[in-house]
Design a protein around this motif. Structure first.
Motif, mmCIF file in Angstrom:
data_model
loop_
_atom_site.group_PDB
_atom_site.id
_atom_site.type_symbol
_atom_site.label_atom_id
_atom_site.label_comp_id
_atom_site.label_asym_id
_atom_site.label_seq_id
_atom_site.Cartn_x
_atom_site.Cartn_y
_atom_site.Cartn_z
ATOM 1 N N VAL A 1 0.850 -1.195 0.000
ATOM 2 C CA VAL A 1 0.000 0.000 0.000
ATOM 3 C C VAL A 1 0.885 1.244 0.000
ATOM 4 C CG1 VAL A 1 -1.864 -1.169 1.258
ATOM 5 C CG2 VAL A 1 -0.130 0.096 2.531
ATOM 6 N N SER A 2 0.278 2.399 -0.275
ATOM 7 C CA SER A 2 1.015 3.643 -0.090
ATOM 8 C C SER A 2 0.156 4.600 0.726
ATOM 9 C CB SER A 2 1.419 4.257 -1.424
ATOM 10 O OG SER A 2 0.325 4.916 -2.011
ATOM 11 N N LEU A 3 0.816 5.483 1.452
ATOM 12 C CA LEU A 3 0.101 6.427 2.315
ATOM 13 C C LEU A 3 -0.541 7.511 1.467
ATOM 14 C CD1 LEU A 3 2.693 6.910 5.197
ATOM 15 C CD2 LEU A 3 0.848 5.240 5.016
ATOM 16 N N ILE A 4 -1.763 7.920 1.817
ATOM 17 C CA ILE A 4 -2.440 8.959 1.055
ATOM 18 C C ILE A 4 -2.281 10.320 1.712
ATOM 19 C CG2 ILE A 4 -4.152 7.371 0.074
ATOM 20 C CD1 ILE A 4 -6.138 8.755 2.143
ATOM 21 N N LYS A 5 -1.637 10.377 2.864
ATOM 22 C CA LYS A 5 -1.389 11.667 3.510
ATOM 23 C C LYS A 5 -0.202 11.532 4.454
ATOM 24 C CE LYS A 5 -3.885 12.398 7.309
ATOM 25 N NZ LYS A 5 -4.985 12.884 8.135
ATOM 26 N N GLN B 1 3.359 11.277 2.678
ATOM 27 C CA GLN B 1 2.384 10.806 1.690
ATOM 28 C C GLN B 1 3.122 10.110 0.554
ATOM 29 O OE1 GLN B 1 0.009 13.941 0.052
ATOM 30 N NE2 GLN B 1 -0.848 12.652 -1.527
ATOM 31 N N GLY B 2 2.617 8.978 0.103
ATOM 32 C CA GLY B 2 3.256 8.257 -0.994
ATOM 33 C C GLY B 2 4.250 7.208 -0.542
ATOM 34 N N THR B 3 4.548 7.188 0.767
ATOM 35 C CA THR B 3 5.453 6.162 1.281
ATOM 36 C C THR B 3 4.882 4.786 0.992
ATOM 37 O OG1 THR B 3 6.177 7.597 3.093
ATOM 38 C CG2 THR B 3 6.572 5.238 3.363
ATOM 39 N N ARG B 4 5.694 3.922 0.418
ATOM 40 C CA ARG B 4 5.253 2.560 0.120
ATOM 41 C C ARG B 4 5.435 1.675 1.333
ATOM 42 N NH1 ARG B 4 5.925 -0.372 -5.136
ATOM 43 N NH2 ARG B 4 5.163 1.100 -6.667
ATOM 44 N N VAL B 5 4.432 0.871 1.600
ATOM 45 C CA VAL B 5 4.503 -0.079 2.707
ATOM 46 C C VAL B 5 4.240 -1.469 2.148
ATOM 47 C CG1 VAL B 5 3.650 -0.667 4.988
ATOM 48 C CG2 VAL B 5 3.583 1.716 4.216
ATOM 49 N N LYS B 6 5.267 -2.312 2.234
ATOM 50 C CA LYS B 6 5.153 -3.649 1.650
ATOM 51 C C LYS B 6 4.733 -4.671 2.690
ATOM 52 C CE LYS B 6 8.727 -3.120 -1.835
ATOM 53 N NZ LYS B 6 10.128 -3.427 -2.106
ATOM 54 N N ASN B 7 4.080 -5.722 2.202
ATOM 55 C CA ASN B 7 3.816 -6.902 3.016
ATOM 56 C C ASN B 7 3.082 -6.568 4.318
ATOM 57 O OD1 ASN B 7 3.844 -9.605 3.488
ATOM 58 N ND2 ASN B 7 5.939 -9.666 4.274
ATOM 59 N N ILE B 8 1.948 -5.896 4.186
ATOM 60 C CA ILE B 8 1.164 -5.529 5.364
ATOM 61 C C ILE B 8 0.477 -6.765 5.954
ATOM 62 C CG2 ILE B 8 0.750 -3.196 4.531
ATOM 63 C CD1 ILE B 8 -2.138 -4.138 3.847
ATOM 64 N N ARG B 9 0.073 -6.639 7.214
ATOM 65 C CA ARG B 9 -0.691 -7.703 7.856
ATOM 66 C C ARG B 9 -1.939 -7.065 8.455
ATOM 67 N NH1 ARG B 9 -0.573 -11.140 12.252
ATOM 68 N NH2 ARG B 9 0.478 -9.580 13.504
ATOM 69 N N LYS C 1 -3.814 2.992 10.159
ATOM 70 C CA LYS C 1 -5.238 2.857 9.886
ATOM 71 C C LYS C 1 -5.435 2.656 8.390
ATOM 72 C CE LYS C 1 -6.980 5.726 13.629
ATOM 73 N NZ LYS C 1 -7.974 6.748 13.991
ATOM 74 N N SER C 2 -6.257 1.689 8.026
ATOM 75 C CA SER C 2 -6.420 1.371 6.607
ATOM 76 C C SER C 2 -7.016 2.550 5.823
ATOM 77 C CB SER C 2 -7.295 0.132 6.439
ATOM 78 O OG SER C 2 -8.578 0.349 6.984
ATOM 79 N N GLU C 3 -7.748 3.447 6.500
ATOM 80 C CA GLU C 3 -8.360 4.570 5.777
ATOM 81 C C GLU C 3 -7.317 5.578 5.274
ATOM 82 O OE1 GLU C 3 -9.948 5.076 9.741
ATOM 83 O OE2 GLU C 3 -10.162 7.185 9.314
ATOM 84 N N PHE C 4 -6.075 5.490 5.766
ATOM 85 C CA PHE C 4 -5.028 6.424 5.345
ATOM 86 C C PHE C 4 -4.086 5.828 4.315
ATOM 87 C CE2 PHE C 4 -5.567 8.312 9.804
ATOM 88 C CZ PHE C 4 -6.545 9.186 9.343
ATOM 89 N N VAL C 5 -4.438 4.678 3.747
ATOM 90 C CA VAL C 5 -3.588 4.067 2.718
ATOM 91 C C VAL C 5 -4.427 3.709 1.500
ATOM 92 C CG1 VAL C 5 -2.116 3.064 4.508
ATOM 93 C CG2 VAL C 5 -3.888 1.654 3.460
ATOM 94 N N LYS C 6 -3.726 3.448 0.390
ATOM 95 C CA LYS C 6 -4.417 2.881 -0.766
ATOM 96 C C LYS C 6 -3.600 1.713 -1.291
ATOM 97 C CE LYS C 6 -2.385 5.945 -4.162
ATOM 98 N NZ LYS C 6 -2.572 7.018 -5.111
ATOM 99 N N LYS C 7 -4.322 0.735 -1.804
ATOM 100 C CA LYS C 7 -3.692 -0.477 -2.315
ATOM 101 C C LYS C 7 -2.980 -0.167 -3.620
ATOM 102 C CE LYS C 7 -5.050 -5.198 -3.378
ATOM 103 N NZ LYS C 7 -6.117 -6.177 -3.219
ATOM 104 N N LEU C 8 -1.769 -0.741 -3.799
ATOM 105 C CA LEU C 8 -1.013 -0.523 -5.040
ATOM 106 C C LEU C 8 -1.168 -1.724 -5.956
ATOM 107 C CD1 LEU C 8 2.267 1.064 -3.716
ATOM 108 C CD2 LEU C 8 0.356 2.206 -4.792
#
Ligand SMILES: [Zn+2]
Length: 110
Positions: free
Chosen positions: A57-61, A74-82, A103-110
């Motif tokens: 995912v990446s951060l939207i803010k 914002q835009g930071t990539r986060v790999k392999n979430i649980r 919080k999942s509401e602050f990310v978007k799936k890549l």
């Protein structure tokens, strides 16, 4: 009452055997009560997409991080979430920050 499809092969021909459900096509057996518990942990991203373990995912803010010298950008990539239960429903590791909950509401799936 309708039975769910087989979680392994998605066959529709699932039948009940006591407390278990059985798939005649791949011989998979499972307890539907346990399957329901798994579905209790749901994380939806900012776009309404369902997130799953292992997603990137990446951060939207920008997010402030308690105890960290800088914000998560914002835009930071986060790999392999649980996906975990709770208010902060994503468990992850971020380079430079370490283990973190988001919080999942602050990310978007890549
Ligand atoms: Zn099956």
């Amino acid at each position: 009452m309708s039975l769910p499809n087989c979680p392994e092969c998605h066959s529709e021909y699932v039948y009940e055997d006591g407390i278990l459900l059985v798939c005649p096509e791949c011989a998979y057996e499972w307890n539907p009560a346990e399957a329901k518990e798994d579905e209790g942990v749901i994380a939806i991203d900012a776009n309404g997409n369902k997130l799953a373990d292992g997603d990137t995912v990446s951060l939207i803010k920008d997010l402030k991080v308690k105890g960290a010298p800088k914000d998560l950008k914002q835009g930071t990539r986060v790999k392999n979430i649980r996906i975990v239960e709770g208010d902060h429903n994503i468990d992850c590791k971020i380079d430079g920050f370490g283990a973190m909950k988001l919080k999942s509401e602050f990310v978007k799936k890549l």
